[in-house]
Design an enzyme around this catalytic site. Structure first.
Site, PDB file in Angstrom:
ATOM      1  N   GLY A 125       0.810  -1.210   0.000  1.00 50.44           N
ATOM      2  CA  GLY A 125       0.000   0.000   0.000  1.00 50.44           C
ATOM      3  C   GLY A 125       0.840   1.255   0.000  1.00 50.44           C
ATOM      4  O   GLY A 125       1.303   1.730  -1.034  1.00 50.44           O
ATOM      5  N   CYS A 126       1.051   1.805   1.188  1.00 49.64           N
ATOM      6  CA  CYS A 126       1.699   3.110   1.291  1.00 49.64           C
ATOM      7  C   CYS A 126       3.179   3.083   0.922  1.00 49.64           C
ATOM      8  O   CYS A 126       3.703   4.064   0.396  1.00 49.64           O
ATOM      9  CB  CYS A 126       1.495   3.669   2.695  1.00 49.64           C
ATOM     10  SG  CYS A 126      -0.248   3.932   3.091  1.00 49.64           S
ATOM     11  N   VAL A 127       3.868   1.982   1.190  1.00 48.73           N
ATOM     12  CA  VAL A 127       5.273   1.881   0.788  1.00 48.73           C
ATOM     13  C   VAL A 127       5.378   1.870  -0.726  1.00 48.73           C
ATOM     14  O   VAL A 127       6.168   2.608  -1.329  1.00 48.73           O
ATOM     15  CB  VAL A 127       5.926   0.624   1.396  1.00 48.73           C
ATOM     16  CG1 VAL A 127       7.287   0.349   0.768  1.00 48.73           C
ATOM     17  CG2 VAL A 127       6.077   0.789   2.897  1.00 48.73           C
ATOM     18  N   THR A 130       4.369   5.327  -2.228  1.00 49.30           N
ATOM     19  CA  THR A 130       5.417   6.321  -2.021  1.00 49.30           C
ATOM     20  C   THR A 130       6.627   6.020  -2.901  1.00 49.30           C
ATOM     21  O   THR A 130       7.254   6.936  -3.449  1.00 49.30           O
ATOM     22  CB  THR A 130       5.824   6.361  -0.539  1.00 49.30           C
ATOM     23  OG1 THR A 130       4.665   6.659   0.254  1.00 49.30           O
ATOM     24  CG2 THR A 130       6.893   7.408  -0.276  1.00 49.30           C
TER      25      THR A 130
END
Length: 235
Positions: free
Chosen positions: A173-175, A178
């Site tokens: 997800g966020c990793v 980003t």
């Protein structure tokens, strides 16, 4: 006259696990590296209790490597000692969850994303993380990427950063979000394998594979440690 073209599916199918596929990519000596530049920033994503404390929040939290937080603290200390910036993000929403947008419409349970409220136990950083309130940049984000509608880009420009080291969760997800945006903005992007985590092994390794193939150098944390130790101020 229209020419009709039709092809048989060519998508590769193998009886291998996501982890096995990742290990094969990791072992490929011919794959080029982005490498480290001159100055890095450590971007630590969402080390908050909602995602790091399965004892408190078993439905949303996860542990992949038992020393993830210790390693993240170590590279963050080394980065500060080398005069390089450290960033910590976490996620939360206002009381009605309206600022989660369409992302918050799929579920509405106590464990749902949009129900992480400001200053709640789920929003609080894990007590094991070592944040230097006087030196580190700390902010709450709303969406997967740490760059989305945040001050991160301008902060990295001000500090003349050319390399972004991403830790935290989730890998899928966020990793990942980003990492993709980091590369898209022109940064060499590095993911220390022991410093990222996910809820399921398949998601974790599938996304490490994709990051390694396209968007980042996925490396052992020892490589980041060695690079930073060689750059300590006064060394």
């Amino acid at each position: 006259m229209t020419t009709e073209l039709k092809f048989e599916p060519t998508m590769v199918r193998e009886n291998k696990t996501a982890r096995e596929l990742y290990e094969a990519v990791k072992a490929n000596p011919a794959r080029a590296r982005f490498g480290f530049g001159e100055k890095l920033a450590i971007v630590n994503i969402d080390f908050q209790q909602a995602y790091t404390r399965p004892d408190l929040f078993p439905k949303s939290a996860y542990v992949t490597h038992p020393d993830q937080i210790a390693f993240t603290n170590q590279i963050s200390r080394l980065a500060r000692g080398a005069g390089m910036p450290v960033v910590w993000t976490r996620v939360a929403y206002k009381e009605d969850g309206g600022d989660a947008g369409v992302w918050g419409t799929r579920t509405d349970t106590p464990d749902s994303l949009q129900n992480i409220k400001y200053d709640s136990p789920r929003h609080q950083f894990d007590p094991r993380v070592e944040i230097d309130e006087h030196a580190d940049l700390v902010f709450t984000k709303r969406m997967p990427s740490a760059f989305f509608e945040s001050q991160l880009q301008s902060y990295l420009v001000w500090h003349k950063v050319d390399t972004v080291v991403i830790t935290g969760g989730s890998t899928s997800g966020c990793v990942r979000a980003t990492g993709v945006e980091s590369l898209s903005r022109g940064y060499r992007t590095i993911v220390p394998e022991e410093c990222v985590a996910d809820k399921h092994e398949s998601y974790h390794y599938a996304n490490l594979t994709d990051l390694q193939l396209k968007y980042a150098d996925v490396v052992e944390v020892a490589e980041v440690i060695a690079w930073l130790e060689a750059r300590q101020l006064g060394a």
